[in-house]
Scaffold this motif. Structure first.
Motif, short mmCIF file in Angstrom:
data_model
loop_
_atom_site.label_atom_id
_atom_site.label_comp_id
_atom_site.label_asym_id
_atom_site.label_seq_id
_atom_site.Cartn_x
_atom_site.Cartn_y
_atom_site.Cartn_z
N CYS A 32 37.25 39.06 42.48
CA CYS A 32 38.18 40.26 42.22
C CYS A 32 39.23 40.25 41.23
O CYS A 32 39.50 38.95 40.82
N PRO A 33 39.76 41.22 40.83
CA PRO A 33 40.92 41.10 39.81
C PRO A 33 42.15 40.35 40.72
O PRO A 33 42.04 40.28 41.90
N VAL A 34 43.08 39.67 39.80
CA VAL A 34 44.33 39.05 40.32
C VAL A 34 44.94 39.91 41.07
O VAL A 34 45.25 41.37 40.64
N THR A 35 45.32 39.56 42.35
CA THR A 35 46.34 40.69 43.29
C THR A 35 47.63 40.42 42.86
O THR A 35 48.01 39.33 42.38
N ARG A 36 48.51 41.58 43.50
CA ARG A 36 49.84 41.23 43.51
C ARG A 36 50.37 40.17 44.33
O ARG A 36 51.41 39.54 44.26
N GLU A 37 49.56 39.81 45.45
CA GLU A 37 49.89 38.63 46.08
C GLU A 37 49.83 37.35 45.45
O GLU A 37 50.62 36.45 45.52
N GLN A 38 48.82 37.09 44.52
CA GLN A 38 48.58 36.03 43.74
C GLN A 38 49.69 35.98 42.61
O GLN A 38 50.18 34.86 42.38
N TYR A 39 49.75 37.27 41.79
CA TYR A 39 50.56 37.25 40.74
C TYR A 39 52.13 37.48 40.83
O TYR A 39 52.76 36.48 40.32
N GLU A 40 52.36 38.08 42.00
CA GLU A 40 53.74 38.35 42.25
C GLU A 40 54.37 37.68 43.35
O GLU A 40 55.39 37.79 43.89
N GLY A 41 53.51 37.09 44.34
CA GLY A 41 54.00 36.52 45.55
C GLY A 41 54.07 37.68 46.81
O GLY A 41 54.68 37.10 47.47
N VAL A 42 53.51 38.88 46.37
CA VAL A 42 53.83 39.86 47.53
C VAL A 42 52.89 39.61 48.78
O VAL A 42 51.59 39.97 48.57
N ASP A 45 49.53 41.52 49.77
CA ASP A 45 49.28 42.75 49.11
C ASP A 45 48.07 42.44 48.30
O ASP A 45 47.72 41.54 47.22
N ARG A 46 46.88 43.24 48.63
CA ARG A 46 45.64 42.97 48.03
C ARG A 46 45.27 43.94 46.79
O ARG A 46 44.22 44.34 46.62
N HIS A 47 46.46 44.69 46.55
CA HIS A 47 46.14 45.95 45.28
C HIS A 47 45.97 44.75 43.83
O HIS A 47 46.84 43.70 43.87
N PRO A 48 45.38 45.21 42.93
CA PRO A 48 45.48 44.51 41.77
C PRO A 48 46.80 44.44 41.06
O PRO A 48 47.46 45.37 41.18
N ALA A 49 47.10 43.39 40.60
CA ALA A 49 48.21 43.07 39.83
C ALA A 49 48.31 43.94 38.74
O ALA A 49 47.03 43.98 37.96
N HIS A 50 49.09 44.59 38.45
CA HIS A 50 48.99 45.63 37.11
C HIS A 50 50.41 45.81 36.44
O HIS A 50 51.29 44.93 36.67
N SER A 51 50.32 46.51 35.26
CA SER A 51 51.50 46.42 34.25
C SER A 51 51.79 45.13 33.74
O SER A 51 52.69 44.61 33.77
N VAL A 52 50.45 44.48 33.55
CA VAL A 52 50.46 43.29 33.11
C VAL A 52 49.98 43.06 31.73
O VAL A 52 48.94 43.59 31.36
N SER A 53 50.78 42.62 30.57
CA SER A 53 50.44 42.48 29.35
C SER A 53 49.50 41.37 29.12
O SER A 53 49.26 40.41 30.19
N TRP A 54 48.53 41.36 27.89
CA TRP A 54 47.66 40.30 27.46
C TRP A 54 48.40 39.25 27.73
O TRP A 54 48.13 38.08 28.04
N PHE A 55 49.59 39.12 27.16
CA PHE A 55 50.41 37.79 26.94
C PHE A 55 50.81 37.34 28.37
O PHE A 55 51.00 36.11 28.58
N ASP A 56 51.02 38.29 29.37
CA ASP A 56 51.54 37.97 30.58
C ASP A 56 50.44 37.07 31.36
O ASP A 56 50.38 36.11 31.98
#
Length: 206
Positions: A32-42, A45-56
């Motif tokens: 699956c795409p990286v989730t907000r739980e993984q990326y932001e520690g929410v 939250d199994r929604h995809p992490a978004h508003s993520v730049s390529w550099f991010d």
């Protein structure tokens, strides 16, 4: 992570009417795409992490690799990023890897009926949806089409667009024609927008 077998894929660009074939070695891709739980520690939250730049996304790959004791795939020199292809750490898929994984042995525009495999403008309620809720492809990969566009490693067309990077897969606000295995989009690596996320890959035998 899912092991994607080796194969050969033909990429095409509608803008230039060009197509080219590439061989793809076996590699691993997150189901699956990286989730907000993984990326932001929410938590939860199994929604995809978004508003993520390529550099991010590249930075996150290196940070996660370091946390897990893996060799980081990317090296930074200011805003120049190079890929150490022998590293065993997390990285973005190449465009060829992404399309090969998306197709999963199929040769049509999608790996299943659109509404059964992808969140798009016609069925998403015009909002992000949790990952893994629709049907996967034959490799067991979810949400490759729809929900969020996914960053790939590749530069789109350096002569025309400079450092713009490739996006694949279509998003929750896109019409059905954008949610196809072959569709290519491009954007500046600093772009942050609410229908763009990313998915983790790893090389095998690095």
């Amino acid at each position: 992570m899912i092991t994607v077998p080796a194969g050969r894929v033909t990429l095409s660009d509608r803008r230039t009417q060009r197509s080219w074939a590439l061989d793809v070695a076996p590699f691993e891709l997150a189901d699956c795409p990286v989730t907000r739980e993984q990326y932001e520690g929410v938590a939860g939250d199994r929604h995809p992490a978004h508003s993520v730049s390529w550099f991010d996304a590249v930075r996150y790959c290196n940070e996660l690799s370091a946390r897990e004791g893996l060799a980081p795939a990317y090296r930074w020199d200011g805003e120049d990023v190079t890929w150490n292809r022998s590293a065993d750490g997390y990285r973005l898929p190449t465009e060829a890897e992404w399309e090969h994984a998306c197709r999963a042995g199929t040769d049509g525009p999608r790996y299943g009926p659109l509404d059964e495999v992808a969140w798009h403008r016609g069925n998403s309620g015009e909002r992000l949806r949790e990952v893994g809720r629709l049907l996967p492809n034959a490799y067991g990969l979810y949400d490759l089409l729809g929900n969020v566009w996914e960053w790939c490693w590749d530069v789109y067309d350096a002569e025309v667009y400079g450092g713009y990077r490739v996006l694949r897969g279509g998003g929750w606000f896109d019409e059905h024609w954008s949610c196809r295995a072959s569709v290519r989009r491009r954007s500046h690596p600093t772009l942050r927008i609410d229908d763009v996320g990313f998915r983790l890959a790893r090389s095998i035998g690095g």
